[in-house]
Design a protein around this motif. Structure first.
Motif, PDB file in Angstrom:
ATOM      1  N   VAL D  61      -7.994  20.250  20.133  1.00 56.19           N
ATOM      2  CA  VAL D  61      -8.782  19.519  19.142  1.00 56.19           C
ATOM      3  C   VAL D  61      -9.538  20.410  18.163  1.00 56.19           C
ATOM      4  O   VAL D  61     -10.167  19.918  17.232  1.00 56.19           O
ATOM      5  CB  VAL D  61      -9.798  18.581  19.832  1.00 56.19           C
ATOM      6  CG1 VAL D  61      -9.064  17.518  20.617  1.00 56.19           C
ATOM      7  CG2 VAL D  61     -10.754  19.361  20.732  1.00 56.19           C
ATOM      8  N   ALA D  93      -9.748   8.809  17.085  1.00 50.40           N
ATOM      9  CA  ALA D  93     -10.585   9.859  17.667  1.00 50.40           C
ATOM     10  C   ALA D  93      -9.918  11.226  17.652  1.00 50.40           C
ATOM     11  O   ALA D  93      -8.696  11.344  17.682  1.00 50.40           O
ATOM     12  CB  ALA D  93     -10.939   9.484  19.104  1.00 50.40           C
ATOM     13  N   THR D  94     -10.754  12.258  17.618  1.00 54.29           N
ATOM     14  CA  THR D  94     -10.277  13.633  17.714  1.00 54.29           C
ATOM     15  C   THR D  94     -10.187  14.004  19.191  1.00 54.29           C
ATOM     16  O   THR D  94     -11.110  14.538  19.783  1.00 54.29           O
ATOM     17  CB  THR D  94     -11.231  14.581  16.952  1.00 54.29           C
ATOM     18  OG1 THR D  94     -11.247  14.184  15.581  1.00 54.29           O
ATOM     19  CG2 THR D  94     -10.761  16.023  17.045  1.00 54.29           C
ATOM     20  N   ILE D  95      -9.063  13.651  19.792  1.00 54.47           N
ATOM     21  CA  ILE D  95      -8.778  13.933  21.195  1.00 54.47           C
ATOM     22  C   ILE D  95      -7.380  14.522  21.264  1.00 54.47           C
ATOM     23  O   ILE D  95      -6.557  14.302  20.363  1.00 54.47           O
ATOM     24  CB  ILE D  95      -8.874  12.655  22.066  1.00 54.47           C
ATOM     25  CG1 ILE D  95      -8.050  11.510  21.454  1.00 54.47           C
ATOM     26  CG2 ILE D  95     -10.322  12.231  22.251  1.00 54.47           C
ATOM     27  CD1 ILE D  95      -8.051  10.222  22.267  1.00 54.47           C
ATOM     28  N   ARG D  96      -7.108  15.273  22.320  1.00 51.38           N
ATOM     29  CA  ARG D  96      -5.806  15.938  22.410  1.00 51.38           C
ATOM     30  C   ARG D  96      -4.648  14.956  22.326  1.00 51.38           C
ATOM     31  O   ARG D  96      -3.611  15.259  21.731  1.00 51.38           O
ATOM     32  CB  ARG D  96      -5.696  16.704  23.733  1.00 51.38           C
ATOM     33  CG  ARG D  96      -6.463  18.002  23.728  1.00 51.38           C
ATOM     34  CD  ARG D  96      -6.089  18.794  24.964  1.00 51.38           C
ATOM     35  NE  ARG D  96      -6.864  20.023  25.041  1.00 51.38           N
ATOM     36  CZ  ARG D  96      -6.794  20.869  26.054  1.00 51.38           C
ATOM     37  NH1 ARG D  96      -5.992  20.622  27.078  1.00 51.38           N
ATOM     38  NH2 ARG D  96      -7.521  21.958  26.062  1.00 51.38           N
ATOM     39  N   THR D  97      -4.810  13.800  22.935  1.00 54.28           N
ATOM     40  CA  THR D  97      -3.693  12.866  22.985  1.00 54.28           C
ATOM     41  C   THR D  97      -3.436  12.169  21.645  1.00 54.28           C
ATOM     42  O   THR D  97      -2.456  11.439  21.527  1.00 54.28           O
ATOM     43  CB  THR D  97      -3.910  11.806  24.082  1.00 54.28           C
ATOM     44  OG1 THR D  97      -5.204  11.219  23.898  1.00 54.28           O
ATOM     45  CG2 THR D  97      -3.837  12.434  25.458  1.00 54.28           C
TER      46      THR D  97
END
Lengths: 258, 258, 258, 258
Positions: D61, D93-97
């Motif tokens: 991220v 959202a800024t999330i890995r997934t």
């Protein structure tokens, strides 16, 4: 206390030791057997030698068990020489630059143990790191300082001599600062050709270290604790020992500080 | 399995329950006593009601024990109503949006347990979340889906009725999808005025829940497991119970799905 | 180069300056107007004084604009004295312990600028940090070193004198190390009672600094660059100035190194 | 809007395109030239095909420019087929997934663009993802949903047909939901053998796409925007085009939805 493993031998996928065995390094990050703190979840790292002059390095602050990047990289990358580590912090921050292994030029280093009274001897020991290596200091751990001292004290030409000199320096500084806690030092280091390990403690109670030379690949795997339950494969390295592993063979010899 | 605590009473600093006691929630993140997985280090979160209309929310993916932000915030913030959670993931990713508590408008929700066969019932259950709540779905956990279903099924007007209806919906869907694993559900939810908790399982074996009403602040603390060793303070909440806590008092009553 | 703001006055929600204005600090993290590097996305931090003896501190390595924790905390927390910072790294790692503000005891410090030739003077300057403060060093930035030097050189009893002495020390060391790059130093520091700021550079070209004393709260807001387009509110602080803000008023005076 | 690149050809180190050129993908993460939002710092990812059946995947991220892991991995890994992406989030959202590329089995997919009115069509489009693919959904982006739809609509047997059918589905759903914003869709996808790309928009204004077939390796590099200033190397792919790249050659043809 932390857990680590290092390998030199025929190329294997990193996951073969890091992720797949029942007591793999990732399994040990959640629950190890032979350390006081069984959780080693303050970051992890893997350094490997591949096609390039310098080793690859992948470190992060998550628990190893929850990092899908680590799983994918360990599944893809094959190497004949690598070091991997899961961290249990002992007083310094959980930041990437405090995660092992540490890298500089061709060299990789990782450590399980502790310099007793680190905050009291830190400045004095850092003062022995020469300017050209001090710029590489990105974190605040005792381990990274030891690594830079080893480079400064001639690791590239005499690995065992550098370990002996640096441990001597540390113990003398600890004595000068009236530190009563021990130095405990079970570590591995490589220049990309050979792999060295040490199991040493000033109080003769160093963290555990095991050697496995019976793998199908013909190489040597050296670990904080066994990664599987194969009882005949794992030889405990005696306390106060120095281990040299290269393509020619393995030598375990008694270790003495300078 | 996870660990959580919720509090309603005179204002206290969050750290009084999250960080300071010998078995604080942070201590439980590393080593809890009453759950099968003793490590709860796949993220954490705290939601608190303060001066604003909406609650504050602070969540991250690190282990709670290594997050200095959590310690500082818990040291600074005082609240008379808050929920805090440490996560042990059961199959979904370690990302912030999968961390508890979940927040929407004035509402906070957190959960310890699991919908058996989640991947097989996920789509069917998500289909019951109305459009206006579905836009709030930012993660992929069963817990967040339950939260949005509770809002959709009338939590704001009848909290217990919403729980009864949603659990009934989930169990009927699990039956329809031939899921044999149980629904286990020990959860807390608040609207900023009242605090509700439930201890329920379809197989009558819900995760533990304890109530402490003897604190000096006069409020109620409800927890997955005791945060200290004071043996006379902690009342186990019976399985299949619903708990209502507000300024007027505490009611623990048997719970039945619709 | 970084961007920061500091406030002393009637209590306001942090978001009133950090998040809400059109050119808020969060907006500046993505696109600032008065710095060479317009992106300040190598971490952020906020330190605030509240009910406790020590300030709260919340720092992370993400861009400020994408951190929902920062938004929520800034929405909830009200303070009459706080410092906030968005970072553009200049050679040191993007880790939490390199993010501003830095905290020790009651003190907070943050910085926009750079010690020229930092790697060449680092060891010499660190040697001037006394042991009792050196244990607080958790990162590797020049800024944190300056903070610990200010504490060591008597900030608590004579703020301006400490700044003068430390800048003198730094410039003498830079000269001794034959560093040609300038020292640039636009910084803020507080003891929880008073707020100090400095705009200084060895080459007379310090980063910008603006003061706003016309806010409705009656306090003083001091910023790297204006957070809105109200053209009559923002007074540029002249280069080589020292600013003292307390409940009694604001003094801007010429600054000279010792 | 995001930036991406994909390569099929003789093996090259990932860094040759991701990190080394003056306008490399990492450089574009801080400052790209041909998109409205010039900062693409809401995470990054790289997926590559190597020795294993499934591709490697590394996503995080942070801004790409500050991730030393990315630099090291891109320096070490050599591949003849890889996809890399830097993200500018548009509401999720800024999330890995939520970071690209997305991976499932042998397949990798990444996207620059947006489904107009995503929150209004999300549920309806997700309903078209069959159960066996829905379990792979770990994030909440429109891009990941498109990827799973492409797999479900027969990408493995007819890539272009799948794109045509999925785009038709999306546009019909957008019309049914009275969405006025356009679908913009510049994407790449691979099965490990062939590389496909599309440049399409419902309003005929798709994000840019360039093809470079003049590299020394003899392969094809396809990018959101040129990674260097070599003016004669970069051919703009016309709007409403479909690109097929394999060991036999490159075909760019007009694209029409079903």
């Amino acid at each position: 206390m932390c857990r680590w493993l290092a390998y030199l031998g025929a190329p294997v996928f990193l996951e073969d030791f890091i992720a797949k065995p029942c007591q793999s390094l990732i399994a040990q990050s959640r629950h190890c057997r032979e350390a006081k703190s069984e959780v080693n979840a303050d970051g992890f790292g893997v350094g490997w030698y591949g096609e390039r002059e310098r080793p690859g390095l992948f470190r992060d602050v998550r628990p190893a068990w929850s990092d899908e990047n680590l799983l994918s990289i360990a599944h893809q990358i094959r190497s004949s020489l690598f070091l991997a580590h899961v961290r249990a912090a002992t007083g310094t921050a959980t930041i990437r630059t405090n995660c092992h292994p540490f890298a500089a030029d061709r060299y990789l280093f990782m450590h399980n143990g502790q310099i007793g009274g680190w905050q009291r001897v830190r400045r004095a020991l850092e003062a022995h790191i020469p300017d050209n290596h001090y710029a590489s200091r990105q974190g605040t751990t005792d381990s990274e300082a030891i690594f830079l001292l080893l480079l400064a004290f001639g690791f590239s030409s005499d690995a065992e001599g550098a370990f002996a000199a640096v441990i001597d320096l540390i113990e003398r500084q600890m004595a000068a600062s009236a530190v009563n806690e021990p130095l405990r030092f079970t570590a591995a280091m490589s220049d990309g050709e050979k792999l060295y390990a040490i199991r040493y403690a000033s109080d003769l109670r160093p963290p555990t270290l095991y050697l496995n030379t019976r793998g199908s690949g013909g190489g040597a795997l050296i670990v904080s604790e066994p990664i599987d339950d194969a009882t005949t494969c794992w030889d405990s390295v005696p306390p106060q020992s120095f281990v040299r592993i290269d393509r020619a063979g393995i030598v375990v010899s008694p270790f003495r500080r300078s």
